[in-house]
Design a protein around this motif. Structure first.
Motif, PDB file in Angstrom:
ATOM      1  N   GLU A  47       0.752  -1.245  -0.025  1.00  0.00           N
ATOM      2  CA  GLU A  47       0.161  -0.072   0.136  1.00  0.00           C
ATOM      3  C   GLU A  47       0.918   1.217  -0.122  1.00  0.00           C
ATOM      4  OE1 GLU A  47      -3.769  -0.290   2.242  1.00  0.00           O
ATOM      5  OE2 GLU A  47      -2.744  -1.879   3.260  1.00  0.00           O
ATOM      6  N   ASP A 203      -7.383   2.590   7.643  1.00  0.00           N
ATOM      7  CA  ASP A 203      -7.531   3.576   6.732  1.00  0.00           C
ATOM      8  C   ASP A 203      -7.179   3.041   5.215  1.00  0.00           C
ATOM      9  OD1 ASP A 203      -6.922   5.887   5.003  1.00  0.00           O
ATOM     10  OD2 ASP A 203      -5.858   6.807   6.632  1.00  0.00           O
ATOM     11  N   ARG A 205      -6.348   4.615   2.524  1.00  0.00           N
ATOM     12  CA  ARG A 205      -5.634   5.223   1.511  1.00  0.00           C
ATOM     13  C   ARG A 205      -4.006   4.642   1.646  1.00  0.00           C
ATOM     14  NH1 ARG A 205      -5.816  11.091   3.685  1.00  0.00           N
ATOM     15  NH2 ARG A 205      -5.643   9.708   5.771  1.00  0.00           N
ATOM     16  N   THR A 209      -0.479   8.919  -0.397  1.00  0.00           N
ATOM     17  CA  THR A 209      -1.604   9.677  -0.397  1.00  0.00           C
ATOM     18  C   THR A 209      -2.081  10.228   1.069  1.00  0.00           C
ATOM     19  OG1 THR A 209      -2.772   8.437  -2.117  1.00  0.00           O
ATOM     20  CG2 THR A 209      -4.157   9.606  -0.671  1.00  0.00           C
ATOM     21  N   ILE A 210      -1.674   9.531   2.095  1.00  0.00           N
ATOM     22  CA  ILE A 210      -1.573  10.123   3.264  1.00  0.00           C
ATOM     23  C   ILE A 210      -0.854  10.908   3.957  1.00  0.00           C
ATOM     24  CG2 ILE A 210      -1.833   9.113   6.099  1.00  0.00           C
ATOM     25  CD1 ILE A 210      -2.517   6.566   5.015  1.00  0.00           C
TER      26      ILE A 210
END
Length: 258
Positions: A47, A203, A205, A209-210
């Motif tokens: 991720e 989360d 994302r 992106t975070i």
């Protein structure tokens, strides 16, 4: 006239068939392959910039003159991102690799020609299982013996209870991201390097992106502060304008009659 035309078309067809047969019989000159890889860096980023698992592999070829053919195994559903070479200045060059099913179920073999002694391969894999409590079961196959392998597993941002089954490694951090480092002096082609990753992350994302979302708050804060400053300056001018000043009292006049 028609007979001559039929003869001409027949000869043309036979010539085309002969050319195709000869082309298939004469194989293209194959590039030599390395005898081993050296100083290989394997990066595993769950991720990172995508909800999937990003896998990156870079190292140097040994025992062959450049250009050379290199081969790798990737999961069959994997989406290739890079398959090329890195020059001395760090510039990447490459293109889509050749790809075919391998003898290992669920794995494809990719191949291409390296133009420098450093290769670079990147792909995305749908191997993350779970919505909040997530697991990854992954094998790393090598088709050449490796001398010097470093595995880097990055922890997703906003994740917790992160664990890797590769044993005791070292932890390091950079720009708010934590990396688990595992070093191996060598790795042969007999058995894959297997590891299991587990973590909790609600989360959805990706990490980048975070990070971007947190940094995007800065312009808002700056805008609010700037707006307050403009409002304060405007209020000061409003209060200090000539029309707002009290008229001076006339001498000898009682209060309220000036």
């Amino acid at each position: 006239m028609n007979g001559n035309r039929r003869v001409f078309l027949s000869l043309a067809a036979l010539s085309l068939i002969f050319a195709l047969i000869v082309t298939n019989w004469i194989p293209a000159k194959a590039q030599a392959e390395p005898t081993s890889f050296q100083n290989v860096h394997l990066s595993i980023y769950p991720e990172y910039d995508d909800p999937r698992l990003l896998v990156m592999l870079q190292g140097t070829v040994d025992g062959v003159n450049i250009p050379a053919t290199v081969r790798f195994l990737v999961p069959s559903p994997a989406e290739m991102y890079s398959a090329g070479s890195i020059d001395a200045q760090g510039k990447y060059s490459g293109g889509p690799p050749r790809r075919k099913a391998s003898s290992i179920p669920g794995w494809d073999e990719i191949s291409y020609e390296v133009t420098t002694d450093t290769f670079r391969v990147e792909y995305y894999s749908n191997s993350i299982i779970g919505q909040v409590n997530k697991t990854i079961s992954f094998d790393f196959y090598t088709l050449y013996p490796i001398s010097g392998l470093s595995v880097e597993v990055q922890e997703p941002r906003n994740s917790s209870d992160f664990s890797v089954s590769l044993g005791n490694g070292t932890k390091t951090s950079d720009k708010g991201l934590v990396y688990n480092i595992y070093d191996y002096p060598s790795l042969d082609t007999a058995q894959p390097l297997h590891f299991d990753i587990a973590y909790t992350k609600s989360d959805p994302r990706p990490s980048l992106t975070i990070i971007g979302g947190a940094s995007n708050k800065l312009p808002l804060i700056v805008g609010v502060v700037a707006g307050l400053c403009v409002l304060a300056v405007a209020l000061w001018f409003y209060r200090s304008r000539p029309g707002r000043r009290k008229a001076p009292k006339r001498a000898g006049m009682p209060p309220g009659q000036a």
